[in-house]
Design a protein around this motif. Sequence first.
Motif, PDB file in Angstrom:
ATOM      1  N   ARG A   1       1.170  -1.288  -0.060  1.00  0.00           N
ATOM      2  CA  ARG A   1       0.390  -0.327   0.290  1.00  0.00           C
ATOM      3  C   ARG A   1       0.765   1.397   0.213  1.00  0.00           C
ATOM      4  N   VAL A   2       0.674   2.344  -0.714  1.00  0.00           N
ATOM      5  CA  VAL A   2       1.619   3.224  -0.669  1.00  0.00           C
ATOM      6  C   VAL A   2       0.751   4.728  -1.287  1.00  0.00           C
ATOM      7  N   GLY A   3       0.819   5.266  -0.260  1.00  0.00           N
ATOM      8  CA  GLY A   3       0.377   6.675   0.470  1.00  0.00           C
ATOM      9  C   GLY A   3       1.032   8.020  -0.988  1.00  0.00           C
ATOM     10  N   GLN A   4       0.461   8.985  -1.036  1.00  0.00           N
ATOM     11  CA  GLN A   4       0.809   9.868  -1.905  1.00  0.00           C
ATOM     12  C   GLN A   4       0.014  11.236  -1.251  1.00  0.00           C
ATOM     13  N   PRO A   5       0.735  11.997  -0.486  1.00  0.00           N
ATOM     14  CA  PRO A   5       0.648  13.708   0.138  1.00  0.00           C
ATOM     15  C   PRO A   5       0.183  14.780  -1.146  1.00  0.00           C
ATOM     16  N   HIS A   6      -1.078  15.238  -0.628  1.00  0.00           N
ATOM     17  CA  HIS A   6      -1.034  16.480  -0.873  1.00  0.00           C
ATOM     18  C   HIS A   6      -1.847  17.343  -0.403  1.00  0.00           C
ATOM     19  N   PHE A   7      -1.318  18.670  -0.974  1.00  0.00           N
ATOM     20  CA  PHE A   7      -1.084  20.161  -0.295  1.00  0.00           C
ATOM     21  C   PHE A   7      -2.092  20.354  -1.132  1.00  0.00           C
ATOM     22  N   ARG A   8      -2.938  21.937  -0.501  1.00  0.00           N
ATOM     23  CA  ARG A   8      -3.220  22.752  -1.200  1.00  0.00           C
ATOM     24  C   ARG A   8      -2.242  24.258  -0.976  1.00  0.00           C
ATOM     25  N   HIS A   9      -2.637  24.672  -2.001  1.00  0.00           N
ATOM     26  CA  HIS A   9      -1.676  26.125  -2.524  1.00  0.00           C
ATOM     27  C   HIS A   9      -2.155  27.084  -2.135  1.00  0.00           C
ATOM     28  N   GLU A  10      -1.821  28.119  -0.823  1.00  0.00           N
ATOM     29  CA  GLU A  10      -2.797  29.208  -0.437  1.00  0.00           C
ATOM     30  C   GLU A  10      -2.617  30.476  -0.705  1.00  0.00           C
ATOM     31  N   TYR A  11      -3.183  30.682  -0.829  1.00  0.00           N
ATOM     32  CA  TYR A  11      -3.024  32.951  -1.903  1.00  0.00           C
ATOM     33  C   TYR A  11      -1.838  33.268  -1.121  1.00  0.00           C
ATOM     34  N   SER A  12      -1.106  33.148   0.276  1.00  0.00           N
ATOM     35  CA  SER A  12      -0.447  33.296   1.104  1.00  0.00           C
ATOM     36  C   SER A  12       1.248  33.145  -0.058  1.00  0.00           C
TER      37      SER A  12
ATOM     38  N   SER B   1       1.839  30.040   0.636  1.00  0.00           N
ATOM     39  CA  SER B   1       1.868  29.155   1.438  1.00  0.00           C
ATOM     40  C   SER B   1       1.464  27.699   1.360  1.00  0.00           C
ATOM     41  N   PHE B   2       1.856  26.528   1.520  1.00  0.00           N
ATOM     42  CA  PHE B   2       1.327  25.172   1.004  1.00  0.00           C
ATOM     43  C   PHE B   2       0.685  24.010   2.800  1.00  0.00           C
ATOM     44  N   THR B   3      -0.512  23.742   2.683  1.00  0.00           N
ATOM     45  CA  THR B   3      -0.796  23.167   3.522  1.00  0.00           C
ATOM     46  C   THR B   3      -1.467  21.838   3.197  1.00  0.00           C
ATOM     47  N   ALA B   4      -0.663  21.191   4.599  1.00  0.00           N
ATOM     48  CA  ALA B   4      -1.022  19.242   4.432  1.00  0.00           C
ATOM     49  C   ALA B   4      -2.406  19.196   4.529  1.00  0.00           C
ATOM     50  N   LEU B   5      -2.378  18.371   3.847  1.00  0.00           N
ATOM     51  CA  LEU B   5      -4.073  17.803   3.465  1.00  0.00           C
ATOM     52  C   LEU B   5      -3.664  16.451   3.686  1.00  0.00           C
ATOM     53  N   GLU B   6      -4.706  15.855   3.762  1.00  0.00           N
ATOM     54  CA  GLU B   6      -4.831  14.496   4.214  1.00  0.00           C
ATOM     55  C   GLU B   6      -4.067  13.046   2.850  1.00  0.00           C
ATOM     56  N   PRO B   7      -3.850  12.759   3.108  1.00  0.00           N
ATOM     57  CA  PRO B   7      -3.061  11.370   2.243  1.00  0.00           C
ATOM     58  C   PRO B   7      -4.317  10.582   1.611  1.00  0.00           C
ATOM     59  N   THR B   8      -3.574   9.562   0.260  1.00  0.00           N
ATOM     60  CA  THR B   8      -4.382   9.456  -0.472  1.00  0.00           C
ATOM     61  C   THR B   8      -3.604   8.127  -0.210  1.00  0.00           C
ATOM     62  N   PHE B   9      -3.807   6.769   0.091  1.00  0.00           N
ATOM     63  CA  PHE B   9      -3.880   5.094  -0.094  1.00  0.00           C
ATOM     64  C   PHE B   9      -4.343   4.566  -1.166  1.00  0.00           C
ATOM     65  N   HIS B  10      -3.050   3.309  -1.774  1.00  0.00           N
ATOM     66  CA  HIS B  10      -3.364   3.179  -3.617  1.00  0.00           C
ATOM     67  C   HIS B  10      -2.725   1.770  -3.390  1.00  0.00           C
ATOM     68  N   ASP B  11      -3.215   0.812  -3.563  1.00  0.00           N
ATOM     69  CA  ASP B  11      -2.153  -0.654  -4.321  1.00  0.00           C
ATOM     70  C   ASP B  11      -0.942  -0.665  -5.309  1.00  0.00           C
ATOM     71  N   LEU B  12      -0.451  -1.074  -5.216  1.00  0.00           N
ATOM     72  CA  LEU B  12       1.396  -1.119  -5.727  1.00  0.00           C
ATOM     73  C   LEU B  12       1.316  -1.973  -5.788  1.00  0.00           C
ATOM     74  N   VAL B  13       1.955  -2.794  -6.719  1.00  0.00           N
ATOM     75  CA  VAL B  13       2.550  -4.016  -7.557  1.00  0.00           C
ATOM     76  C   VAL B  13       3.781  -4.151  -8.754  1.00  0.00           C
ATOM     77  N   ALA B  14       4.252  -5.112  -8.325  1.00  0.00           N
ATOM     78  CA  ALA B  14       5.190  -5.064  -9.336  1.00  0.00           C
ATOM     79  C   ALA B  14       5.716  -6.371  -9.997  1.00  0.00           C
ATOM     80  N   TYR B  15       6.278  -7.197 -11.025  1.00  0.00           N
ATOM     81  CA  TYR B  15       6.171  -8.306 -10.938  1.00  0.00           C
ATOM     82  C   TYR B  15       7.808  -8.309 -11.951  1.00  0.00           C
ATOM     83  N   ARG B  16       8.349 -10.602 -11.757  1.00  0.00           N
ATOM     84  CA  ARG B  16      10.148 -10.199 -11.463  1.00  0.00           C
ATOM     85  C   ARG B  16      10.443 -10.013 -11.456  1.00  0.00           C
ATOM     86  N   ALA B  17      11.731  -9.494 -11.851  1.00  0.00           N
ATOM     87  CA  ALA B  17      12.514  -9.272 -11.611  1.00  0.00           C
ATOM     88  C   ALA B  17      12.484  -7.654 -10.689  1.00  0.00           C
ATOM     89  N   THR B  18      11.235  -7.029 -11.234  1.00  0.00           N
ATOM     90  CA  THR B  18      11.555  -5.324 -10.636  1.00  0.00           C
ATOM     91  C   THR B  18      11.268  -5.659  -8.962  1.00  0.00           C
TER      92      THR B  18
END
Length: 149
Positions: free
Chosen positions: A32-43, A45-62
């Motif tokens: 399971r992997v997480g992706q951070p997300h941010f909102r760009h503010e008018y000032s 700066s950036f505000t951290a948002l909740e990350p989203t989570f997803h499935d990642l797979v790889a096969y064979r040598a990788t």
Amino acid sequence: MALHTQQSLSGFIASDPQQSVTENGDTRFYVRVGQPHFRHEYSGSFTALEPTFHDLVAYRATAERALESLAKGDSFVAEGYVRTFQVERDGELIQREEFVAKKIGHDLARTNYQVTRTNRSAPGSEQDAAATQTAIVSETEAAHASSRW
């Protein structure tokens, strides 16, 4: 020749890597992997948002290399594609997706580490370049043959 590009995914490894074997006997890497997300503010700066989570797979040598080098908490960058599929849960078909990583490694912008290289003749020699190209072509042909492209 046209520039070849694929989808990419970056984030952090959110679960302990799991190893399994496919019906064909190939090694499978799953996390399971997480992706951070941010909102760009008018000032500006950036505000951290909740990350989203997803499935990642790889096969064979990788998959084998990912199992050796990646751990929970690592930042990564991967190249591959999104695979959509259906699973049955409680008698209901559910649409799922996973990122299939053809290539994956640590995110250099967020990871410090040392690389141990195999012995080479002379740094940057034509022999090294030719050997690397031959290895890439062999791996690519094997991946294409097994994925039925």
